[in-house]
Design a protein around this motif. Structure first.
Motif, PDB file in Angstrom:
ATOM      1  N   GLN A  72      43.159  41.623  72.203  1.00 51.62           N
ATOM      2  CA  GLN A  72      42.240  42.293  71.290  1.00 51.62           C
ATOM      3  C   GLN A  72      40.976  41.445  71.224  1.00 51.62           C
ATOM      4  OE1 GLN A  72      44.120  43.053  67.565  1.00 51.62           O
ATOM      5  NE2 GLN A  72      45.382  44.716  68.377  1.00 51.62           N
TER       6      GLN A  72
ATOM      7  N   SER B 113      48.709  50.499  72.730  1.00 50.11           N
ATOM      8  CA  SER B 113      47.455  50.287  71.982  1.00 50.11           C
ATOM      9  C   SER B 113      47.004  51.513  71.199  1.00 50.11           C
ATOM     10  CB  SER B 113      46.334  49.833  72.929  1.00 50.11           C
ATOM     11  OG  SER B 113      46.719  48.684  73.650  1.00 50.11           O
TER      12      SER B 113
ATOM     13  N   PRO C 282      46.129  39.637  66.245  1.00 48.30           N
ATOM     14  CA  PRO C 282      45.067  40.606  65.984  1.00 48.30           C
ATOM     15  C   PRO C 282      43.750  39.910  65.703  1.00 48.30           C
ATOM     16  CG  PRO C 282      46.458  40.395  64.066  1.00 48.30           C
ATOM     17  CD  PRO C 282      47.103  39.586  65.157  1.00 48.30           C
ATOM     18  N   CYS C 283      42.650  40.501  66.086  1.00 51.59           N
ATOM     19  CA  CYS C 283      41.354  39.905  65.813  1.00 51.59           C
ATOM     20  C   CYS C 283      40.982  40.164  64.369  1.00 51.59           C
ATOM     21  CB  CYS C 283      40.301  40.456  66.760  1.00 51.59           C
ATOM     22  SG  CYS C 283      40.166  42.241  66.730  1.00 51.59           S
TER      23      CYS C 283
ATOM     24  N   VAL D 221      40.492  46.705  73.010  1.00 52.21           N
ATOM     25  CA  VAL D 221      41.710  46.220  73.638  1.00 52.21           C
ATOM     26  C   VAL D 221      41.470  46.042  75.131  1.00 52.21           C
ATOM     27  CG1 VAL D 221      44.135  46.696  74.112  1.00 52.21           C
ATOM     28  CG2 VAL D 221      43.148  47.334  71.912  1.00 52.21           C
TER      29      VAL D 221
ATOM     30  N   SER E 210      47.980  42.277  76.883  1.00 52.70           N
ATOM     31  CA  SER E 210      47.122  43.016  75.977  1.00 52.70           C
ATOM     32  C   SER E 210      46.366  42.030  75.108  1.00 52.70           C
ATOM     33  CB  SER E 210      47.959  43.955  75.104  1.00 52.70           C
ATOM     34  OG  SER E 210      47.174  44.531  74.091  1.00 52.70           O
TER      35      SER E 210
ATOM     36  N   PRO F 167      49.608  45.488  65.520  1.00 53.40           N
ATOM     37  CA  PRO F 167      48.387  44.691  65.447  1.00 53.40           C
ATOM     38  C   PRO F 167      47.770  44.601  64.062  1.00 53.40           C
ATOM     39  CG  PRO F 167      47.885  46.836  66.354  1.00 53.40           C
ATOM     40  CD  PRO F 167      49.373  46.791  66.167  1.00 53.40           C
TER      41      PRO F 167
ATOM     42  N   CYS G  39      37.454  45.995  67.141  1.00 57.47           N
ATOM     43  CA  CYS G  39      38.049  45.305  68.272  1.00 57.47           C
ATOM     44  C   CYS G  39      38.145  46.269  69.449  1.00 57.47           C
ATOM     45  CB  CYS G  39      39.453  44.787  67.941  1.00 57.47           C
ATOM     46  SG  CYS G  39      39.524  43.663  66.541  1.00 57.47           S
TER      47      CYS G  39
END
Length: 483
Positions: A326, A28, A353-354, A361, A324, A6, A359
């Protein structure tokens, strides 16, 4: 197991130069940090071992320094590569892949190889300490525990090591089953929290295997200890009459009879997960989900506070997937725009990914269920333990397929001739837990309030208008991604 990359970091090398490090996460949680050159070396090893035909595509080298956009592109490509290798039955289980991850995990956490004591929990009150090396893999540690307890090798395969988190109320959350690609000591210490422990628990679902385990004194004690713990934490439901019978058997020391009686009780051998949210029978329902007896059991609280219960048999699940996401968090509030979910193989999906510094998850398990002969419906569970639920489903399917083919889950642990374990402790048996406490009266009232889910074909303690479904279709496509 869900593999993802990520994020990346710019790190300084020994000669003052900088390089991009790729953070590999498992479920994660950061597992290791590696460079592109290290993953390229892994790729070349796999290609040499297994040939070009089975190895997934690897992102090519670049002559010049990568731009931020190119770094992001490489991150996405490497993430897909790691997922493809892990999901390949041959490559994902290979020693080349697993040893790479173990070495990278130890190097990332900067834990030197040395002998250390490691506590393994057998129940809420009992634990055993083994002397291992920090570099010992999961199988090594399981072997050390079996040796310490004097559990025969052929029975050690009936048990597994799990990473668990202990809550403030003493309850245990099963985070995941420890895998061949990790070092248990490094995994638990890298979390830097006293809440996390490693626990030993049986790893099969069919209660018929209990007979094999109970034929051995140590196996009987382990199974007995686990059963008492499950009753105390409320995972096995016991009424007052059954409680009196069980306490009488405890006082007599009749452990086999104790377990035999427990096998007739509701949720014997199940793993219960923390409270979660589901969209069945309607969106936003709070639920307690348990896995066992080849099913996921739902105890659901509807928006009108009514309690209902039902079970989803694994043989009626056509496929499932774990997603999953984010979710960016700003000032403690998740931003409203949803992230685009990108499907990958083998029932797992990930997201980009943010960009926010913080963030959270969001994990979801969704399975397509045969509600009736001609009607399939997706059911979604939102839970931090979604991957653990998926692992339970897959192990149930694996066990069913082994049984269907006439095989057995019984196996011998592989002994390495040059074992690295140094054990000075004397072997000891598992002690019996204290007598059962009185059952929780509040929990008994909840059971009386619960009713069956009204949807047809949900099969739980008793069938509700469902059509039994057998045949090859029940197993076709299980675990495959359907996006």
């Amino acid at each position: 197991m869900h593999f993802s990359i990520p994020e990346t970091e710019v790190r300084s090398g020994e000669n003052g130069s900088t390089y991009v490090a790729f953070n590999i996460h498992v479920n994660s949680v950061l597992h290791c940090q590696v460079r592109y050159s290290q993953l390229l070396g892994l790729h070349q090893q796999i290609k040499k071992e297994y040939g070009n035909n089975v190895v997934p595509a690897f992102p090519p080298k670049k002559i010049f320094t990568l731009t931020p956009a190119e770094v992001e592109q490489r991150r996405e490509q490497l993430e897909k590569y790691m997922q493809a290798v892990r999901q390949d039955p041959m490559l994902g289980a290979s020693e080349v892949f697993n040893s790479f991850l173990r070495k990278a995990q130890q190097e990332t956490q900067q834990i030197p190889t040395e002998e250390v004591p490691l506590e393994i929990y057998l129940s809420k009150r009992q634990k055993v300490t083994v002397n291992i090396l920090t570099s010992d893999q999961t199988e090594d540690v399981l072997e050390a525990v079996a040796s310490k307890l004097d559990l025969p090798d052929d029975l050690a395969g009936y048990f597994s090591l799990f990473l668990v988190r202990e809550g403030v109320d003493g309850g245990l959350t099963f985070v995941r089953k420890l895998q061949d690609f990790e070092l248990p000591y490094v995994s638990v210490t890298s979390l830097r929290s006293l809440e996390f422990h490693i626990a030993l628990r049986k790893s099969y679902w069919d209660t018929a295997y209990d007979t094999d385990v109970m034929d051995n004194r140590v196996g009987l004690n382990l199974l007995y200890t686990q059963t008492v713990s499950d009753i105390e934490r409320g995972w096995i439901l016991v009424n007052k009459d059954q409680h009196r019978q069980l306490k009488s058997l405890q006082e007599k020391g009749s452990k086999k009879e104790f377990i035999r009686l427990c096998q007739t009780l509701k949720y014997f051998g199940y793993i219960q997960f923390d409270p979660c949210v589901t969209d069945f029978p309607e969106k936003g329902c709070h639920a307690i989900v348990s896995a066992g007896n080849n099913e996921l059991n739902f105890q659901v609280k509807l928006p009108n506070e009514q309690m209902k219960e039902g079970s989803f048999k694994v043989t009626r699940m056509r496929c499932w997937r774990v997603t999953s996401s984010q979710v960016p968090v700003a000032n403690g509030t998740a931003s409203p725009p949803p992230l685009q979910q990108v499907p990958v193989a083998n029932g797992t999906a990930s997201t980009s990914p943010c960009s926010s510094a913080q963030c959270e998850v969001k994990l979801e398990l969704a399975f397509e269920y045969l509600m009736s002969k001609d009607r399939l419906q997706w059911v979604t569970i939102t839970s931090p333990q979604a991957i653990m639920m998926s692992i339970c489903l897959q192990s149930m399917v694996d066990e069913l397929m082994v049984k269907k083919s006439g095989g057995s889950i019984k196996k011998m642990l592989r002994r390495r001739p040059n074992g690295s374990l140094h054990r000075s402790e004397s072997q000891q048996a598992v002690k019996s837990p204290p007598l059962l406490d009185s059952p929780d009266p509040d929990r008994e009232q909840i059971v009386k309030l619960s009713t069956k889910l009204s949807s047809v074909s949900l099969r739980g303690t008793s069938d509700v208008g469902g059509n039994d479904f057998h045949g090859n279709y029940a197993f076709e496509g299980i675990g495959d991604d359907d996006l």
